[in-house]
Design an enzyme around this catalytic site. Structure first.
Site, PDB file in Angstrom:
ATOM      1  N   LYS A 114      -9.574   2.120  -1.870  1.00 57.88           N
ATOM      2  CA  LYS A 114      -9.765   1.483  -0.562  1.00 57.88           C
ATOM      3  C   LYS A 114     -11.105   1.888   0.054  1.00 57.88           C
ATOM      4  O   LYS A 114     -11.394   3.076   0.231  1.00 57.88           O
ATOM      5  CB  LYS A 114      -8.607   1.867   0.360  1.00 57.88           C
ATOM      6  N   CYS A 144      -5.078  -3.356   2.652  1.00 57.84           N
ATOM      7  CA  CYS A 144      -4.794  -3.322   4.088  1.00 57.84           C
ATOM      8  C   CYS A 144      -6.035  -3.576   4.950  1.00 57.84           C
ATOM      9  O   CYS A 144      -6.524  -4.690   5.004  1.00 57.84           O
ATOM     10  CB  CYS A 144      -4.118  -1.995   4.443  1.00 57.84           C
ATOM     11  N   GLU A 181       0.850  -1.190   0.000  1.00 57.89           N
ATOM     12  CA  GLU A 181       0.000   0.000   0.000  1.00 57.89           C
ATOM     13  C   GLU A 181       0.891   1.247   0.000  1.00 57.89           C
ATOM     14  O   GLU A 181       1.901   1.292   0.718  1.00 57.89           O
ATOM     15  CB  GLU A 181      -0.873  -0.033   1.258  1.00 57.89           C
TER      16      GLU A 181
END
Length: 264
Positions: free
Chosen positions: A115, A148, A41
Site C-alpha cells: 500500500k 483502501c 484489506e
C-alpha cells in the site's frame, strides 16, 4: 468472466479464525461461478492496531508466510484467482500493509502489492509501499491492485489503467463514507472494472462501513454490499468493454490525454 467480492468481519489478531471464515466465503463465491475473488484489506489480522508489537505478532513474510500459503492452497483447491490483504514483514523486519494475488494449479503465488498511501494511524506501524503499482496478467484478464485509501488519489487507478488493467482489485477497510460513491467514477474515468472488497464490524471503537462495490466502465454499480452483513457478490463482466477506451467516434479516454499540461 465472473468476479466477486468477499465482505467479512475479521476476528482481531486471530488469523486462524479468519482463514476459516475466508475459506467458507470464497467457496461460496466459487459455487456461484466466480473466477476472481477479492478479500478485504488485512482480512487475516484485523485492522485497529494499538502497537507495532501487535502488528508484528500477526505479520508474515510474502510468499513464505502462513497467509500466502493459505491463499495459495485455497486457490488451488477452488480453482480460482484470489486477491487478499495481509500484514507483511520483510526480511529486514519492515512492516507493510500488503496484498497478494494467487491463482489455481499452475499459477500459485503470482505477486504482491504494498500500500502506497497509508491512512491515519497506519503510519505509526507500516512503511509506505515501495514496489509501485503493478498489473498482473492472469491470462483471462489483467488485474491491477490497490488498497483502501489509495482510491482517494486518482493517480492510483489511472496508473493501473495506463499499465493495462482491465480490472482493479481494491481490498479495503473503509471507515469514511465516500468510496462507494467514488469508485464507480474511478471505473468510468479509466474505463475499467473495479472490485472493492470492504469489511464490516467494529474494532476498538472504529466502525467499518461495508458497502463493498463492483463497478463497471460505464459507472454502473453492478453489486453493492450491506453495511453490516458478511456476504459475497458475484457478477459477470465483459472485458471487451474495459479494453475499449473510446467514448464516441472522436474521443478516447487515453488518446485524448494532454500530459504536457498536467501538474505532477
Amino acid at each position: 468472466m465472473k468476479v466477486a467480492y468477499v465482505q467479512m468481519e475479521p476476528t482481531f489478531l486471530d488469523p486462524e479464525k479468519n482463514y476459516s471464515k475466508a475459506e467458507r466465503l470464497v467457496r461460496k463465491a466459487r459455487e456461484k461461478g466466480a473466477q476472481l475473488v477479492v478479500l478485504p484489506e488485512l482480512f487475516d489480522t484485523g485492522y485497529n492496531f494499538e502497537s507495532k508489537n501487535e502488528v508484528e505478532s500477526v505479520a508474515g513474510q510474502i510468499p513464505d508466510g502462513p497467509t500466502t500459503e493459505f491463499l495459495v492452497e485455497l486457490a488451488r483447491e477452488e480453482e480460482v484467482f484470489i486477491v487478499g490483504g495481509t500484514a507483511e514483514k520483510d526480511e529486514r523486519g519492515n512492516l507493510y500493509n500488503s496484498a497478494v494475488i494467487v491463482g489455481p494449479l499452475g499459477w500459485g503465488y503470482i505477486g504482491k502489492y504494498r500500500k502506497i498511501h497509508l491512512f491515519n494511524r497506519e503510519k505509526l506501524f507500516f512503511k509506505p509501499g515501495n514496489l509501485g503499482f503493478h498489473v498482473f496478467n492472469i491470462g483471462i484478464a489483467k488485474v491491477g491492485v490497490m488498497i483502501c485509501f489509495d482510491w482517494f488519489f486518482p493517480e492510483s487507478a489511472r496508473t493501473l489503467a495506463l499499465k493495462g488493467a482491465d480490472i482493479i482489485a481494491h481490498p479495503s477497510n473503509l471507515v469514511m463514507p465516500y468510496a462507494p460513491k467514488a469508485m464507480p467514477i474511478r471505473a468510468l474515468e479509466n474505463r475499467v472494472y473495479t472490485i472493492t472488497a470492504n469489511r464490516i464490524g467494529e474494532e476498538r471503537g472504529l466502525r467499518f462501513i461495508g458497502k463493498s462495490t463492483i463497478a463497471s466502465p460505464l459507472a454502473e454499480v453492478l453489486a453493492m454490499g450491506s453495511e453490516d452483513s458478511e456476504e459475497v457478490a458475484v457478477v459477470e463482466v465483459d472485458l471487451s468493454l474495459a479494453r475499449d477506451k473510446r467514448i464516441n467516434e472522436r474521443n478516447d479516454v487515453f488518446k485524448d490525454r494532454r500530459p504536457q499540461y498536467y501538474v505532477l
